[in-house]
Write an enzyme that holds these catalytic residues in place. Structure first.
Site, mmCIF file in Angstrom:
data_model
loop_
_atom_site.group_PDB
_atom_site.id
_atom_site.type_symbol
_atom_site.label_atom_id
_atom_site.label_comp_id
_atom_site.label_asym_id
_atom_site.label_seq_id
_atom_site.Cartn_x
_atom_site.Cartn_y
_atom_site.Cartn_z
ATOM 1 N N GLU A 220 74.241 23.699 70.061
ATOM 2 C CA GLU A 220 74.439 23.374 68.647
ATOM 3 C C GLU A 220 75.691 24.028 68.086
ATOM 4 O OE1 GLU A 220 74.223 23.625 64.286
ATOM 5 O OE2 GLU A 220 74.362 25.271 65.735
ATOM 6 N N GLU A 221 75.995 25.256 68.504
ATOM 7 C CA GLU A 221 77.126 25.980 67.918
ATOM 8 C C GLU A 221 78.472 25.325 68.218
ATOM 9 O OE1 GLU A 221 77.013 28.043 65.713
ATOM 10 O OE2 GLU A 221 75.172 29.229 65.842
ATOM 11 N N ASP A 241 67.266 25.242 60.407
ATOM 12 C CA ASP A 241 68.391 26.128 60.679
ATOM 13 C C ASP A 241 68.602 26.993 59.445
ATOM 14 O OD1 ASP A 241 70.624 27.267 61.927
ATOM 15 O OD2 ASP A 241 71.331 25.341 62.683
#
Length: 344
Positions: A220-221, A241
């Site tokens: 995801e990052e 998140d």
């Protein structure tokens, strides 16, 4: 209904397990062990993501809640002539936020060497005003290894190679006042919340209105975590998140937030309203916010062609992408909202 002490315990364990983007297998193994302790055998996708399913009523929706276990970090870009390491960033952060941080270099043979992130003019007694004026970039930051190395040859002899992953020390602390201080609350806080929700459903034999997939992504990052792998029968996707706190923001360390828009655009209005309704019925104070510099696994899934409504919720986290902080109140409320949505 949520065992807060269990959530905190699992979160601290996950926070202390390194998992920079691209180097998440150990953390996924730890998470798998936590699930197996509850009698759940999770599945892995070819890309390395992980998910598990709790069955709901026949004919109900198939709701996927996503979180990510990958974190910010770095890789070795260059072994410098002085034996120190030049880095390339994994994820979007300002280099100033990791200055002085302890780190670990993960070698290909499974060994590790600790170090500290410093800048090339770190001593004020040597550089004076030049230190204060120095811009922190990948060109001016380096890793000082905790090893006897004075040259590139010395460092190579230790087994360090270009491409080795570097993780930041999380420095995870749960204070007496209920605050969690740590790097990487983004987004291990949500993973721990999913564990707490799962534990509550199983132990209290709760009846779910909807079948739920808990999906844990691992990229995801860097923007493509949930671009593949979301179970095909999903009819709604809710990314969980961190909620960003700061000037002009409505989010709070003590509450769950519904993000209605980020840099990828607005999220699904009707799904957001259903989450608002669930929060209202459960007596949860739900903050509503917009993040100008933010993207989520839900937006990644949409960009990849996900044909379902998507929303974004999460606990408020202060100092995002730095040394972060939240409160157990926010984790509890986020877990309660997920449970309320699944059971009513």
């Amino acid at each position: 209904m949520i065992d807060s002490s269990y959530v905190a315990e699992q979160l601290l364990t996950l926070l202390k397990t390194p998992s920079p983007t691209g180097f998440t297998d150990v953390a996924m193994g730890v998470l798998t062990g936590m699930l197996e302790d509850m009698g759940i055998a999770p599945e892995r996708t070819p890309k390395g993501a992980l998910y598990w399913t709790l069955k709901g009523e026949e004919g109900g929706k198939m709701v996927a809640f996503s979180a990510h276990i990958d974190t910010l970090g770095a890789m070795v870009k260059e072994i410098k002539e002085n034996g120190r390491l030049k880095l390339t960033a994994l994820g979007g952060y300002d280099w100033a936020t990791v200055e002085g941080e302890y780190c670990t270099v993960h070698l290909n043979d499974g060994q590790a060497i600790t170090g500290t992130v410093v800048n090339i003019k770190q001593s004020t007694h040597v550089w004076g005003a030049e230190l204060r004026d120095l811009k922190r970039t990948d060109e001016t930051m380096e890793v000082r290894l905790d090893a006897r190395t004075f040259s590139a040859a010395d460092t190579l002899a230790l087994g360090v190679q270009v491409g080795d992953f570097v993780s930041w020390d999380s420095r995870a602390v749960l204070t007496d006042a209920g605050y969690l201080k740590s790097r990487h609350l983004d987004n291990k806080a949500a993973v721990a919340i999913f564990l707490g929700v799962t534990k509550a459903v199983l132990e209290q034999k709760l009846s779910l209105k909807h079948t739920v997939h808990f999906f844990i992504s691992n990229y995801e990052e860097v923007g493509h975590g949930a671009s593949v792998g979301i179970p095909e029968d999903t009819t709604e996707l809710v990314a969980v998140d961190m909620a960003a706190i700061g000037k002009g923001q409505a989010s709070s360390e003590h509450h769950c937030t519904l993000c209605v828009k980020d840099s990828s655009g607005p999220y699904d209005h009707r799904l957001g309203n259903r989450l608002r309704e669930a929060a209202l019925k459960a007596g949860i104070t739900l903050k509503i916010d917009i993040y100008p510099y933010y993207g989520s696994d839900a937006s990644a899934a949409w960009r990849a062609g996900g044909n379902y409504p998507a929303a974004l919720i999460g606990p408020g986290v202060d100092a995002s992408h730095a040394y972060e902080r939240t409160h157990m109140d926010a984790l509890d409320d986020t877990a309660k909202l997920i449970l309320a949505y699944l059971t009513h």
